[in-house]
Scaffold this active site. Structure first.
Site, PDB file in Angstrom:
ATOM      1  N   MET A  41     -63.908  -1.694  17.583  1.00  0.00           N
ATOM      2  CA  MET A  41     -64.967  -2.710  17.671  1.00  0.00           C
ATOM      3  C   MET A  41     -65.689  -2.561  19.010  1.00  0.00           C
ATOM      4  O   MET A  41     -66.347  -3.491  19.477  1.00  0.00           O
ATOM      5  CB  MET A  41     -64.377  -4.109  17.527  1.00  0.00           C
ATOM      6  CG  MET A  41     -63.721  -4.303  16.152  1.00  0.00           C
ATOM      7  SD  MET A  41     -63.659  -6.012  15.597  1.00  0.00           S
ATOM      8  CE  MET A  41     -62.678  -6.759  16.860  1.00  0.00           C
ATOM      9  N   LEU A  44     -64.720  -0.337  24.719  1.00  0.00           N
ATOM     10  CA  LEU A  44     -63.641   0.659  24.724  1.00  0.00           C
ATOM     11  C   LEU A  44     -62.843   0.633  26.021  1.00  0.00           C
ATOM     12  O   LEU A  44     -63.391   0.462  27.098  1.00  0.00           O
ATOM     13  CB  LEU A  44     -64.234   2.057  24.510  1.00  0.00           C
ATOM     14  CG  LEU A  44     -65.024   2.250  23.214  1.00  0.00           C
ATOM     15  CD1 LEU A  44     -65.518   3.693  23.099  1.00  0.00           C
ATOM     16  CD2 LEU A  44     -64.202   1.873  21.987  1.00  0.00           C
ATOM     17  N   HIS A  45     -61.539   0.837  25.867  1.00  0.00           N
ATOM     18  CA  HIS A  45     -60.647   0.940  27.024  1.00  0.00           C
ATOM     19  C   HIS A  45     -59.711   2.116  26.798  1.00  0.00           C
ATOM     20  O   HIS A  45     -59.840   2.836  25.781  1.00  0.00           O
ATOM     21  CB  HIS A  45     -59.885  -0.379  27.216  1.00  0.00           C
ATOM     22  CG  HIS A  45     -59.215  -0.866  25.958  1.00  0.00           C
ATOM     23  ND1 HIS A  45     -58.158  -0.204  25.383  1.00  0.00           N
ATOM     24  CD2 HIS A  45     -59.473  -1.932  25.157  1.00  0.00           C
ATOM     25  CE1 HIS A  45     -57.767  -0.844  24.300  1.00  0.00           C
ATOM     26  NE2 HIS A  45     -58.565  -1.893  24.127  1.00  0.00           N
ATOM     27  N   HIS A  48     -58.251   2.700  23.267  1.00  0.00           N
ATOM     28  CA  HIS A  48     -59.155   3.358  22.303  1.00  0.00           C
ATOM     29  C   HIS A  48     -59.274   4.852  22.626  1.00  0.00           C
ATOM     30  O   HIS A  48     -59.277   5.695  21.727  1.00  0.00           O
ATOM     31  CB  HIS A  48     -60.562   2.754  22.395  1.00  0.00           C
ATOM     32  CG  HIS A  48     -60.647   1.313  22.025  1.00  0.00           C
ATOM     33  ND1 HIS A  48     -61.017   0.338  22.912  1.00  0.00           N
ATOM     34  CD2 HIS A  48     -60.406   0.687  20.852  1.00  0.00           C
ATOM     35  CE1 HIS A  48     -61.020  -0.830  22.307  1.00  0.00           C
ATOM     36  NE2 HIS A  48     -60.645  -0.653  21.053  1.00  0.00           N
ATOM     37  N   SER A 196     -56.502  -4.248  26.198  1.00  0.00           N
ATOM     38  CA  SER A 196     -57.158  -4.972  25.107  1.00  0.00           C
ATOM     39  C   SER A 196     -58.581  -5.279  25.548  1.00  0.00           C
ATOM     40  O   SER A 196     -58.821  -5.577  26.725  1.00  0.00           O
ATOM     41  CB  SER A 196     -56.409  -6.282  24.845  1.00  0.00           C
ATOM     42  OG  SER A 196     -57.233  -7.182  24.132  1.00  0.00           O
ATOM     43  N   SER A 197     -59.497  -5.246  24.607  1.00  0.00           N
ATOM     44  CA  SER A 197     -60.888  -5.602  24.946  1.00  0.00           C
ATOM     45  C   SER A 197     -60.962  -7.043  25.417  1.00  0.00           C
ATOM     46  O   SER A 197     -61.860  -7.419  26.162  1.00  0.00           O
ATOM     47  CB  SER A 197     -61.793  -5.410  23.727  1.00  0.00           C
ATOM     48  OG  SER A 197     -61.694  -4.084  23.276  1.00  0.00           O
TER      49      SER A 197
HETATM   50  O1  PAF Z   1     -58.468  -2.836  15.644  1.00  0.00           O
HETATM   51  C1  PAF Z   1     -59.690  -3.062  15.624  1.00  0.00           C
HETATM   52  O2  PAF Z   1     -60.395  -2.864  16.593  1.00  0.00           O
HETATM   53  C2  PAF Z   1     -60.309  -3.601  14.346  1.00  0.00           C
HETATM   54  O3  PAF Z   1     -59.468  -4.491  13.708  1.00  0.00           O
HETATM   55  C3  PAF Z   1     -60.767  -2.484  13.388  1.00  0.00           C
HETATM   56  C4  PAF Z   1     -59.585  -1.674  12.880  1.00  0.00           C
HETATM   57  C5  PAF Z   1     -61.747  -1.565  14.083  1.00  0.00           C
HETATM   58  C6  PAF Z   1     -61.456  -3.098  12.175  1.00  0.00           C
HETATM   59  O4  PAF Z   1     -62.578  -3.833  12.545  1.00  0.00           O
END
Ligand code: PAF
Length: 294
Positions: A41, A44-45, A48, A196-197
């Site tokens: 979503m 990014l960190h 990700h 976490s974002s």
């Molecule tokens: O983990 C996430 O960031 C979200 O739940 C995902 C898997 C991108 C779905 O929107």
């Protein structure tokens, strides 16, 4: 000579429509490439980026999706505030060498009249499913759509969202979706806080309080290592830590079967410990395997 810094990191190709994505995927397939997908979503960190690196290492062509999925947020949750940082996300991805970023619009994913949802598997019912009604229905729906669009061979998810990764694995199995799901370890800050974002919502004192989640998990690991296996006694000790740090809104402190997420009474090495709590207004989650100190 003026002191000019020239960046050699090319930004990844950004596409926003399903047609562009499908064309790019078809071209990669025509070149015989295997395709890896890291759904995100955005905001990014390091967590990700670890998924992205895993895909780059294991697949020939890596797609990152960035979409703040409205259907997985409850009516009183943080959809409005959720950080949308596409430019910095693209910069971060430039340094990794990602092939394609898919950042669709809301209407692209949920066009007018959209009404078909994926009913999540049973493992979605516990824990997050109890606290965030409808959350996993939104997750399974968007993830299945992203899987359909990207037609990837492998999809990468983080263990930080332990229940989500189980939900997606079951969905893939139950619906015979031809994709392999790989789960990458949680990435932590040097002091242990899971990346976490939502960490960016925390004030400095809250950032300190937030460490309680990781400390409570470590406590469970330590108690198990010392020979304690009674789940009730361990969760009581974990809860004490939350009380001591004035974290009053604890959604759950759970010791559960790693596959079904059903609560266990006697724990073993494979048992997973999961916690969810509000630090100020920010809801954080974390987990770890009891027999596997990170
Ligand atoms: O983990 C996430 O960031 C979200 O739940 C995902 C898997 C991108 C779905 O929107």
């Amino acid at each position: 000579m003026p002191n000019v810094t020239i960046s050699t990191d090319a930004r990844p190709r950004l596409v926003t429509t399903a047609i562009e994505l499908r064309d790019a995927v078809a071209a990669a397939r025509a070149d015989g490439k295997t395709i890896g997908l890291a759904p995100t979503m955005g905001a990014l960190h390091g967590g990700h980026l670890s998924l992205v690196r895993a895909s780059l290492a294991q697949c020939d062509y890596t797609i990152v999706t960035i979409f703040v999925n409205p259907t997985q947020f409850g009516p009183h949750e943080d959809l409005g505030e959720y950080p949308r940082t596409l430019e910095t996300d693209l910069d971060a991805l430039s340094q990794c060498g990602v092939d394609l970023v898919f950042a669709p619009t809301n209407d692209g994913i949920y066009p007018k009249g959209f009404s078909t949802y994926v009913d999540p598997p049973r493992v979605a019912e516990a824990l997050e499913g109890q606290c965030r009604r409808g959350h996993f229905r939104g997750v399974t729906t968007v993830v299945l759509k992203l899987f359909n669009l990207a037609q990837a061979d492998v999809a990468f998810f983080g263990q930080k969202d332990y229940q989500q990764s189980l939900v997606i694995r079951w969905m893939v199995q139950d619906l015979d979706f031809p994709i392999e799901v790989r789960v990458c370890p949680t990435v932590r800050e040097p002091d242990g806080l899971a990346m976490s974002s939502r960490n960016r919502y925390l004030s400095q004192p809250e950032r300190e309080q937030a460490l309680t989640l990781w400390r409570s998990l470590k406590l469970a690991v330590e108690l198990f290592a010392q020979g304690e296996s009674d789940a009730e006694r361990i969760t009581a000790r974990m809860r004490e830590l939350f009380e001591q740090t004035n974290i009053n809104r604890v959604d759950y402190v759970a010791l559960a079967d790693p596959e079904t997420l059903q609560p266990v009474h006697q724990i073993q090495a494979s048992t997973v410990a999961l916690v969810a709590a509000y630090v100020g207004d920010t809801r954080l989650i974390d987990n770890c395997r009891i027999g596997n100190d990170e």
